[in-house]
Motif scaffolding. Structure first.
Motif, PDB file in Angstrom:
ATOM      1  N   SER A 119       0.724  -1.218   0.066  1.00 33.01           N
ATOM      2  CA  SER A 119       0.034   0.049  -0.146  1.00 33.01           C
ATOM      3  C   SER A 119       0.949   1.138  -0.181  1.00 33.01           C
ATOM      4  O   SER A 119       0.245   2.298   0.215  1.00 33.01           O
ATOM      5  CB  SER A 119      -0.693  -0.052   1.258  1.00 33.01           C
ATOM      6  OG  SER A 119      -1.869  -1.154   1.088  1.00 33.01           O
ATOM      7  N   ILE A 120       2.142   1.201  -0.218  1.00 37.98           N
ATOM      8  CA  ILE A 120       2.997   2.237  -0.076  1.00 37.98           C
ATOM      9  C   ILE A 120       2.664   3.113  -1.264  1.00 37.98           C
ATOM     10  O   ILE A 120       2.395   2.731  -2.387  1.00 37.98           O
ATOM     11  CB  ILE A 120       4.563   2.070  -0.346  1.00 37.98           C
ATOM     12  CG1 ILE A 120       4.598   1.153   1.090  1.00 37.98           C
ATOM     13  CG2 ILE A 120       5.368   3.129  -0.505  1.00 37.98           C
ATOM     14  CD1 ILE A 120       6.277   0.407   1.179  1.00 37.98           C
ATOM     15  N   TYR A 121       2.506   4.541  -0.868  1.00 36.00           N
ATOM     16  CA  TYR A 121       2.082   5.525  -1.841  1.00 36.00           C
ATOM     17  C   TYR A 121       3.065   6.340  -2.318  1.00 36.00           C
ATOM     18  O   TYR A 121       3.874   7.132  -1.228  1.00 36.00           O
ATOM     19  CB  TYR A 121       0.833   6.141  -1.584  1.00 36.00           C
ATOM     20  CG  TYR A 121       0.608   7.500  -2.594  1.00 36.00           C
ATOM     21  CD1 TYR A 121      -0.361   7.130  -3.822  1.00 36.00           C
ATOM     22  CD2 TYR A 121       0.842   8.593  -1.883  1.00 36.00           C
ATOM     23  CE1 TYR A 121      -0.617   8.232  -4.666  1.00 36.00           C
ATOM     24  CE2 TYR A 121       0.489   9.593  -2.866  1.00 36.00           C
ATOM     25  CZ  TYR A 121      -0.184   9.484  -3.982  1.00 36.00           C
ATOM     26  OH  TYR A 121      -0.674  10.497  -4.976  1.00 36.00           O
ATOM     27  N   ASN A 122       3.789   6.531  -3.636  1.00 35.19           N
ATOM     28  CA  ASN A 122       4.894   7.602  -3.877  1.00 35.19           C
ATOM     29  C   ASN A 122       4.220   8.614  -4.632  1.00 35.19           C
ATOM     30  O   ASN A 122       3.942   8.337  -5.884  1.00 35.19           O
ATOM     31  CB  ASN A 122       5.879   6.547  -4.796  1.00 35.19           C
ATOM     32  CG  ASN A 122       7.190   7.260  -5.006  1.00 35.19           C
ATOM     33  OD1 ASN A 122       7.169   8.596  -4.822  1.00 35.19           O
ATOM     34  ND2 ASN A 122       8.179   6.554  -5.506  1.00 35.19           N
ATOM     35  N   ALA A 123       4.278   9.653  -3.954  1.00 37.54           N
ATOM     36  CA  ALA A 123       3.613  11.074  -4.759  1.00 37.54           C
ATOM     37  C   ALA A 123       4.698  11.410  -5.840  1.00 37.54           C
ATOM     38  O   ALA A 123       4.094  12.093  -6.777  1.00 37.54           O
ATOM     39  CB  ALA A 123       3.655  11.925  -3.582  1.00 37.54           C
ATOM     40  N   ASP A 124       5.845  11.026  -6.155  1.00 38.32           N
ATOM     41  CA  ASP A 124       6.647  11.305  -7.273  1.00 38.32           C
ATOM     42  C   ASP A 124       6.022  10.724  -8.518  1.00 38.32           C
ATOM     43  O   ASP A 124       6.500  10.981  -9.528  1.00 38.32           O
ATOM     44  CB  ASP A 124       8.088  10.766  -6.951  1.00 38.32           C
ATOM     45  CG  ASP A 124       8.683  11.849  -5.649  1.00 38.32           C
ATOM     46  OD1 ASP A 124       8.259  12.901  -5.623  1.00 38.32           O
ATOM     47  OD2 ASP A 124       9.645  11.253  -5.244  1.00 38.32           O
TER      48      ASP A 124
END
Length: 66
Positions: free
Chosen positions: A58-63
């Motif tokens: 569920s890790i969200y990477n805004a980049d």
């Protein structure tokens, strides 16, 4: 916490504390099939590895947006 040779099973309350969400959120994840759990009587137990796997996926990477 219940432990066996293959790891530890957590209660819904313990999972909620670990994830810093409400118990209802954990129940929703379990009922939606997003977080695997074992039913013991009228309660659920979630394996600690299942929690780690869920959080890792569920890790969200805004980049990466857009």
């Amino acid at each position: 916490m219940a432990s066996n040779g293959n790891g530890t099973f957590l209660t819904v309350a313990e999972v909620a504390d670990l994830m810093r969400v409400s118990k209802m959120t954990v129940y929703r994840l379990v009922h939606a099939g997003e977080l695997p759990a074992v039913r013991v009587g009228r309660s659920f137990r979630v394996h600690e590895q299942a929690v780690e796997d869920y959080l890792g996926s569920s890790i969200y990477n805004a980049d990466q947006v857009g």
